[in-house]
Design a protein around this motif. Structure first.
Motif, PDB file in Angstrom:
ATOM      1  N   LYS A 192       0.790  -1.224   0.000  1.00 37.80           N
ATOM      2  CA  LYS A 192       0.000   0.000   0.000  1.00 37.80           C
ATOM      3  C   LYS A 192       0.825   1.279   0.000  1.00 37.80           C
ATOM      4  O   LYS A 192       0.458   2.247  -0.639  1.00 37.80           O
ATOM      5  CB  LYS A 192      -0.939   0.023   1.209  1.00 37.80           C
ATOM      6  CG  LYS A 192      -2.002  -1.048   1.160  1.00 37.80           C
ATOM      7  CD  LYS A 192      -2.919  -0.939   2.341  1.00 37.80           C
ATOM      8  CE  LYS A 192      -3.984  -2.032   2.278  1.00 37.80           C
ATOM      9  NZ  LYS A 192      -4.900  -1.938   3.388  1.00 37.80           N
ATOM     10  N   TRP A 193       1.911   1.341   0.750  1.00 38.55           N
ATOM     11  CA  TRP A 193       2.653   2.581   0.879  1.00 38.55           C
ATOM     12  C   TRP A 193       4.131   2.315   1.103  1.00 38.55           C
ATOM     13  O   TRP A 193       4.540   1.193   1.392  1.00 38.55           O
ATOM     14  CB  TRP A 193       2.067   3.459   1.974  1.00 38.55           C
ATOM     15  CG  TRP A 193       1.774   2.783   3.283  1.00 38.55           C
ATOM     16  CD1 TRP A 193       0.622   2.132   3.619  1.00 38.55           C
ATOM     17  CD2 TRP A 193       2.627   2.677   4.421  1.00 38.55           C
ATOM     18  NE1 TRP A 193       0.718   1.633   4.894  1.00 38.55           N
ATOM     19  CE2 TRP A 193       1.932   1.958   5.409  1.00 38.55           C
ATOM     20  CE3 TRP A 193       3.910   3.125   4.702  1.00 38.55           C
ATOM     21  CZ2 TRP A 193       2.480   1.672   6.650  1.00 38.55           C
ATOM     22  CZ3 TRP A 193       4.456   2.842   5.949  1.00 38.55           C
ATOM     23  CH2 TRP A 193       3.737   2.132   6.895  1.00 38.55           C
ATOM     24  N   LEU A 194       4.902   3.380   0.960  1.00 40.50           N
ATOM     25  CA  LEU A 194       6.337   3.271   1.204  1.00 40.50           C
ATOM     26  C   LEU A 194       6.802   4.458   2.010  1.00 40.50           C
ATOM     27  O   LEU A 194       6.194   5.527   2.000  1.00 40.50           O
ATOM     28  CB  LEU A 194       7.133   3.160  -0.104  1.00 40.50           C
ATOM     29  CG  LEU A 194       7.301   4.386  -0.971  1.00 40.50           C
ATOM     30  CD1 LEU A 194       8.511   5.207  -0.554  1.00 40.50           C
ATOM     31  CD2 LEU A 194       7.452   3.977  -2.411  1.00 40.50           C
ATOM     32  N   VAL A 195       7.899   4.248   2.716  1.00 43.78           N
ATOM     33  CA  VAL A 195       8.566   5.300   3.478  1.00 43.78           C
ATOM     34  C   VAL A 195      10.000   5.359   2.978  1.00 43.78           C
ATOM     35  O   VAL A 195      10.672   4.338   2.852  1.00 43.78           O
ATOM     36  CB  VAL A 195       8.538   5.015   4.994  1.00 43.78           C
ATOM     37  CG1 VAL A 195       9.319   6.073   5.759  1.00 43.78           C
ATOM     38  CG2 VAL A 195       7.111   4.919   5.498  1.00 43.78           C
ATOM     39  N   LEU A 218       9.964  10.777   3.520  1.00 46.21           N
ATOM     40  CA  LEU A 218       8.883  10.886   2.549  1.00 46.21           C
ATOM     41  C   LEU A 218       8.010   9.653   2.629  1.00 46.21           C
ATOM     42  O   LEU A 218       8.485   8.554   2.915  1.00 46.21           O
ATOM     43  CB  LEU A 218       9.402  11.120   1.134  1.00 46.21           C
ATOM     44  CG  LEU A 218      10.045   9.985   0.375  1.00 46.21           C
ATOM     45  CD1 LEU A 218       9.011   9.257  -0.448  1.00 46.21           C
ATOM     46  CD2 LEU A 218      11.101  10.536  -0.535  1.00 46.21           C
ATOM     47  N   ILE A 219       6.732   9.870   2.428  1.00 43.82           N
ATOM     48  CA  ILE A 219       5.743   8.800   2.486  1.00 43.82           C
ATOM     49  C   ILE A 219       4.879   8.943   1.249  1.00 43.82           C
ATOM     50  O   ILE A 219       4.411  10.048   0.936  1.00 43.82           O
ATOM     51  CB  ILE A 219       4.876   8.912   3.760  1.00 43.82           C
ATOM     52  CG1 ILE A 219       5.776   8.877   5.000  1.00 43.82           C
ATOM     53  CG2 ILE A 219       3.834   7.792   3.812  1.00 43.82           C
ATOM     54  CD1 ILE A 219       5.276   9.711   6.129  1.00 43.82           C
ATOM     55  N   GLU A 220       4.690   7.842   0.536  1.00 45.71           N
ATOM     56  CA  GLU A 220       3.846   7.877  -0.652  1.00 45.71           C
ATOM     57  C   GLU A 220       3.276   6.499  -0.922  1.00 45.71           C
ATOM     58  O   GLU A 220       3.714   5.500  -0.338  1.00 45.71           O
ATOM     59  CB  GLU A 220       4.607   8.411  -1.869  1.00 45.71           C
ATOM     60  CG  GLU A 220       5.792   7.596  -2.302  1.00 45.71           C
ATOM     61  CD  GLU A 220       6.641   8.281  -3.370  1.00 45.71           C
ATOM     62  OE1 GLU A 220       6.339   9.420  -3.766  1.00 45.71           O
ATOM     63  OE2 GLU A 220       7.611   7.659  -3.810  1.00 45.71           O
ATOM     64  N   ASP A 221       2.318   6.449  -1.802  1.00 43.75           N
ATOM     65  CA  ASP A 221       1.726   5.192  -2.218  1.00 43.75           C
ATOM     66  C   ASP A 221       2.796   4.325  -2.872  1.00 43.75           C
ATOM     67  O   ASP A 221       3.624   4.825  -3.632  1.00 43.75           O
ATOM     68  CB  ASP A 221       0.582   5.487  -3.206  1.00 43.75           C
ATOM     69  CG  ASP A 221      -0.255   4.274  -3.498  1.00 43.75           C
ATOM     70  OD1 ASP A 221       0.211   3.405  -4.272  1.00 43.75           O
ATOM     71  OD2 ASP A 221      -1.374   4.188  -2.968  1.00 43.75           O
ATOM     72  N   SER A 222       2.771   3.038  -2.604  1.00 41.80           N
ATOM     73  CA  SER A 222       3.803   2.158  -3.167  1.00 41.80           C
ATOM     74  C   SER A 222       3.706   2.025  -4.681  1.00 41.80           C
ATOM     75  O   SER A 222       4.657   1.591  -5.325  1.00 41.80           O
ATOM     76  CB  SER A 222       3.749   0.772  -2.517  1.00 41.80           C
ATOM     77  OG  SER A 222       2.516   0.155  -2.794  1.00 41.80           O
ATOM     78  N   SER A 223       2.601   2.456  -5.269  1.00 45.43           N
ATOM     79  CA  SER A 223       2.463   2.389  -6.727  1.00 45.43           C
ATOM     80  C   SER A 223       3.148   3.558  -7.442  1.00 45.43           C
ATOM     81  O   SER A 223       3.223   3.574  -8.669  1.00 45.43           O
ATOM     82  CB  SER A 223       0.985   2.361  -7.118  1.00 45.43           C
ATOM     83  OG  SER A 223       0.377   3.611  -6.828  1.00 45.43           O
ATOM     84  N   THR A 224       3.649   4.541  -6.701  1.00 48.12           N
ATOM     85  CA  THR A 224       4.325   5.678  -7.318  1.00 48.12           C
ATOM     86  C   THR A 224       5.618   5.185  -7.970  1.00 48.12           C
ATOM     87  O   THR A 224       6.422   4.507  -7.339  1.00 48.12           O
ATOM     88  CB  THR A 224       4.646   6.761  -6.269  1.00 48.12           C
ATOM     89  OG1 THR A 224       3.436   7.111  -5.610  1.00 48.12           O
ATOM     90  CG2 THR A 224       5.258   7.980  -6.914  1.00 48.12           C
ATOM     91  N   SER A 225       5.774   5.529  -9.250  1.00 42.88           N
ATOM     92  CA  SER A 225       6.950   5.055  -9.991  1.00 42.88           C
ATOM     93  C   SER A 225       7.228   5.991 -11.161  1.00 42.88           C
ATOM     94  O   SER A 225       6.472   6.933 -11.412  1.00 42.88           O
ATOM     95  CB  SER A 225       6.692   3.641 -10.522  1.00 42.88           C
ATOM     96  OG  SER A 225       5.689   3.679 -11.526  1.00 42.88           O
ATOM     97  N   LEU A 226       8.293   5.710 -11.891  1.00 39.95           N
ATOM     98  CA  LEU A 226       8.603   6.501 -13.079  1.00 39.95           C
ATOM     99  C   LEU A 226       7.533   6.346 -14.159  1.00 39.95           C
ATOM    100  O   LEU A 226       7.381   7.222 -14.998  1.00 39.95           O
ATOM    101  CB  LEU A 226       9.972   6.112 -13.633  1.00 39.95           C
ATOM    102  CG  LEU A 226      11.162   6.541 -12.767  1.00 39.95           C
ATOM    103  CD1 LEU A 226      12.472   6.035 -13.364  1.00 39.95           C
ATOM    104  CD2 LEU A 226      11.194   8.055 -12.613  1.00 39.95           C
TER     105      LEU A 226
END
Length: 134
Positions: A21-24, A103-111
């Protein structure tokens, strides 16, 4: 089961924890985020991104698209406050040595769902003016 602890002390950003779901991540100063080297903005098209300043100094530069081109603004971060970068907002961090961000964001955030915008020399000068560096 044990409690896990994560850290990162090298230059740049590293994802220290991630699940479905998310990443740090921990983001430290790197030359590309110095005001003397900044040359681009990015935007995440599907997800928000959160930053927390835990050491040093950081300015969040962001830009909204207008009929006259990009309009730049800068927020000077304060330690331990949570700053949300909404999806699709052009942004970058301007940091100094010894700066450390979480930083914290959704784990689907990518290039694949992020755009990079190369700044012109004129736009770099506009950003430096916003940060009071000329």
């Amino acid at each position: 089961m044990n409690i896990q602890a994560f850290e990162y002390s090298a230059e740049g950003m590293n994802r220290v924890y991630e699940n479905e779901k998310w990443l740090v991540g921990i983001k430290n100063w790197k030359p590309a985020n110095d005001i003397t080297s900044i040359d681009c903005l990015e935007r995440h098209n599907e997800t928000d991104e959160l930053f927390v300043l835990i050491a040093g100094k950081c300015e969040l530069v962001y830009a909204n698209e207008t009929s006259n081109g990009l309009h730049f603004e800068v927020v000077k971060m304060e330690p331990f406050k949570v700053y949300n970068i909404p999806a699709t907002l052009w942004h970058n961090t301007i940091t100094e040595k010894d700066t450390k961000l979480v930083l914290i964001e959704d784990s689907s955030t990518s290039l694949e769902n992020t755009d990079i915008f190369k700044l012109s020399n004129q736009q770099i000068q506009q950003i430096r003016k916003c940060v009071n560096i000329e």
